[in-house]
Write an enzyme that holds these catalytic residues in place. Structure first.
Site, PDB file in Angstrom:
ATOM      1  N   ASP A 173      -8.650  -1.515   2.508  1.00 56.84           N
ATOM      2  CA  ASP A 173      -8.463  -0.950   3.841  1.00 56.84           C
ATOM      3  C   ASP A 173      -9.499  -1.478   4.828  1.00 56.84           C
ATOM      4  OD1 ASP A 173      -6.392   0.573   2.789  1.00 56.84           O
ATOM      5  OD2 ASP A 173      -7.736   2.200   2.221  1.00 56.84           O
ATOM      6  N   ASP A 223       0.831  -1.203   0.000  1.00 54.41           N
ATOM      7  CA  ASP A 223       0.000   0.000   0.000  1.00 54.41           C
ATOM      8  C   ASP A 223       0.864   1.251   0.000  1.00 54.41           C
ATOM      9  OD1 ASP A 223      -2.455   1.209  -0.101  1.00 54.41           O
ATOM     10  OD2 ASP A 223      -2.734   1.276   2.060  1.00 54.41           O
TER      11      ASP A 223
END
Length: 271
Positions: free
Chosen positions: A162, A84
């Site tokens: 997420d 990420d």
């Protein structure tokens, strides 16, 4: 349907059994998906259906995929944190327009009509050519900003990853609570609180810096460290690290029982 006596109504067509309840549920699900597909570029209200689809997808993913021990959680979440961070902070140095690949994917291709600041998306009110948006984010309107500026509608966005990635750890904590017979569900509750605090910190840093933030950079340490501290304080770190021995039974699938064992033989090992 159960109250009116139709909860178990079913019929057969060429050896295929269908329940009325399942058909009605399928009709509702298909209708939501079709309506979203037709009106996907309508920003004023279509975010509601997109979020419903996103919630269903995240829940189904976490139900289908389960992590068996904390060691796997640490390895997986740590690697995805690096992934990420790389695609949010590093990829802008390799793209022509200086936009991270994560932001470009979230906005969709040819999203020139939108302005971004961090995880906030502003949609101008003037008619413009519609731009395709991939349904990979949760979109929540910023109603206060919209009331102050009627010329554009602003959204806060959160990627499915997420939600799903820390959610796998939260789900493992919930199963571990069952295994150790924790009535207060200390692992599950503490991990959820850690996720909430990590999300608050994510949006605080985003607003202060004016840049899109890799949410896993904050969510992963919060959830992993909190879970490890709880396990250490309770003296259960060894079991928490190695994982549980019970097998989850799902009514929609065949029971996951070893050969020669029955439901009555698993006793407390069944969740």
């Amino acid at each position: 349907m159960e109250k009116i006596g139709c909860g178990t109504v079913s019929f057969s067509i060429r050896n295929w059994n269908f329940s009325v309840r399942s058909l009605l549920l399928a009709a509702v699900c298909i209708s939501i998906a079709v309506v979203w597909g037709v009106y996907r570029n309508e920003d004023r209200w279509i975010w509601i259906l997109q979020d419903l689809l996103g919630i269903a997808f995240c829940l189904n993913f976490m139900k289908t995929i389960s992590l068996s021990n904390f060691k796997i959680c640490v390895i997986l979440l740590s690697l995805l944190l690096v992934y990420d961070v790389f695609f949010v902070f590093i990829t802008p140095f390799f793209t022509k327009n200086g936009v991270s690949i994560m932001v470009q994917v979230a906005l969709g291709p040819d999203a020139s009509g939108e302005k971004t600041q961090g995880n906030m998306v502003e949609v101008p009110a003037e008619p413009q050519a519609p731009s395709e948006k991939l349904p990979v984010v949760m979109r929540v309107p910023r109603f206060l900003a919209w009331a102050q500026n009627l010329c554009g509608m602003q959204f806060s966005i959160l990627g499915y990853g997420d939600i799903i990635v820390p959610g796998l750890l939260v789900a493992y904590c919930s199963r571990f609570d069952v295994w150790v017979n924790s009535r207060k569900k200390i692992y599950f509750v503490s991990c959820c609180i850690a996720y909430l605090l990590g999300m608050i910190l994510t949006f605080a840093v985003m607003l202060l810096s004016g840049m899109g933030q890799p949410a896993l950079l904050y969510l992963v340490p919060f959830t992993l460290i909190t879970s490890a501290v709880v396990a250490g304080c309770r003296g259960e770190m060894k079991q928490f690290w190695a994982g549980t021995t019970y097998e989850v039974l799902d009514s929609s699938r065949e029971p996951l029982l070893p050969e020669g064992r029955t439901d009555s033989s698993v006793g407390g090992e069944r969740c």
